[in-house]
Enzyme design. Structure first.
Site, short mmCIF file in Angstrom:
data_model
loop_
_atom_site.label_atom_id
_atom_site.label_comp_id
_atom_site.label_asym_id
_atom_site.label_seq_id
_atom_site.Cartn_x
_atom_site.Cartn_y
_atom_site.Cartn_z
N GLY A 47 0.83 -1.20 0.00
CA GLY A 47 0.00 0.00 0.00
C GLY A 47 0.86 1.24 0.00
O GLY A 47 2.00 1.21 0.50
N GLN A 52 3.39 9.88 0.75
CA GLN A 52 4.65 9.15 0.89
C GLN A 52 5.62 9.43 -0.27
O GLN A 52 6.81 9.17 -0.17
CB GLN A 52 4.41 7.64 1.02
CG GLN A 52 3.74 7.28 2.33
CD GLN A 52 3.50 5.79 2.45
OE1 GLN A 52 2.52 5.28 1.97
NE2 GLN A 52 4.43 5.08 3.07
N CYS A 95 5.85 -0.28 7.14
CA CYS A 95 5.53 0.90 6.34
C CYS A 95 6.74 1.28 5.48
O CYS A 95 7.87 1.28 5.99
CB CYS A 95 5.17 2.06 7.27
SG CYS A 95 4.77 3.58 6.39
N LEU A 96 6.51 1.60 4.21
CA LEU A 96 7.62 1.96 3.33
C LEU A 96 8.32 3.24 3.79
O LEU A 96 9.47 3.47 3.43
CB LEU A 96 7.13 2.11 1.89
CG LEU A 96 6.63 0.82 1.23
CD1 LEU A 96 6.07 1.11 -0.16
CD2 LEU A 96 7.73 -0.22 1.14
N HIS A 137 -4.40 1.79 7.74
CA HIS A 137 -3.01 2.26 7.81
C HIS A 137 -2.78 3.37 6.78
O HIS A 137 -2.22 4.43 7.11
CB HIS A 137 -2.08 1.07 7.55
CG HIS A 137 -0.62 1.42 7.43
ND1 HIS A 137 0.33 0.94 8.30
CD2 HIS A 137 0.05 2.18 6.52
CE1 HIS A 137 1.52 1.43 7.94
NE2 HIS A 137 1.38 2.17 6.85
N GLU A 138 -3.23 3.15 5.55
CA GLU A 138 -3.00 4.14 4.49
C GLU A 138 -3.80 5.42 4.75
O GLU A 138 -3.33 6.52 4.50
CB GLU A 138 -3.36 3.56 3.12
CG GLU A 138 -2.53 2.37 2.69
CD GLU A 138 -1.03 2.58 2.79
OE1 GLU A 138 -0.57 3.73 2.60
OE2 GLU A 138 -0.32 1.61 3.09
N HIS A 141 -2.15 7.82 6.93
CA HIS A 141 -1.15 8.67 6.26
C HIS A 141 -1.79 9.98 5.80
O HIS A 141 -1.14 11.03 5.81
CB HIS A 141 -0.57 7.96 5.03
CG HIS A 141 0.54 7.01 5.34
ND1 HIS A 141 1.73 7.42 5.88
CD2 HIS A 141 0.64 5.66 5.16
CE1 HIS A 141 2.53 6.36 6.02
NE2 HIS A 141 1.88 5.28 5.60
ZN ZN Z 1 2.64 3.36 5.65
#
Ligand code: ZN
Length: 176
Positions: A47, A52, A95-96, A137-138, A141
């Site tokens: 995701g 991000q 998480c990236l 989660h997304e 962000h």
């Molecule tokens: Zn994340």
């Protein structure tokens, strides 16, 4: 399509609240989502929110296909959580933007979401299991919240320090 740079902690842009997309899902938004998906696959991750890659818009891409399965790209423009169940479930998240850190977060096990898809159609559906974890989660962000914000202050600081160190190391290696 292009692979964009993924921001990592403690980049202050990750704390920004993203703005709604105005004027529907245009070719420009689709181009953004194409880049986001390519960036996410390259990372690899399941995701990615637009912030991000430094774009403060309420746009998310996701693919929850298991290894060996056909890709199942999902696109979310202006997603909203309409309803959640009371039951929660823990899941070990990553998480990236916080690479190589994993920890358990407890979230509602199901949520009803509403969003515009790649073609601009309005979708309303229940998300459960990994889909529910990932969309929550997304969507965090979009509010400038990271999964490490749910951890203790000590754990959060340790995670940020670890990512900072790894990023510095990577910059040195790239320069060498
Ligand atoms: Zn994340």
């Amino acid at each position: 399509m292009a692979i964009r740079e993924i921001l990592t902690v403690p980049d202050p842009r990750l704390k920004e609240v993203s703005k709604p997309v105005e004027g529907g899902v245009t070719d420009e938004i689709r181009a953004l989502m194409d880049d986001m998906l390519e960036t996410m696959y390259d990372a690899p991750g399941i995701g990615l929110a637009a912030i991000q890659i430094g774009v403060p818009l309420r746009v998310i891409v996701m693919d929850l296909a298991k290894e060996g399965e056909e890709p199942q790209p999902r696109y979310f423009v202006n997603p909203e959580i309409v309803e959640t169940v009371e039951e929660t479930q823990p899941y070990e998240e990553g998480c990236l933007s916080v690479p190589d850190i994993f920890d358990e977060v407890e979230r509602p096990s199901k949520c009803l979401i509403r969003y515009l898809d790649y073609d601009g159609f309005k979708i309303e559906e229940w998300a459960e299991d990994l889909y529910a974890v990932c969309i929550q989660h997304e969507m965090d962000h979009l509010e400038g919240t990271l999964f490490i914000d749910y951890l203790s202050r000590l754990k959060r600081q340790r995670a940020i320090d670890k990512v900072k160190k790894a990023t510095k190391r990577k910059i040195r290696e790239d320069a060498a």
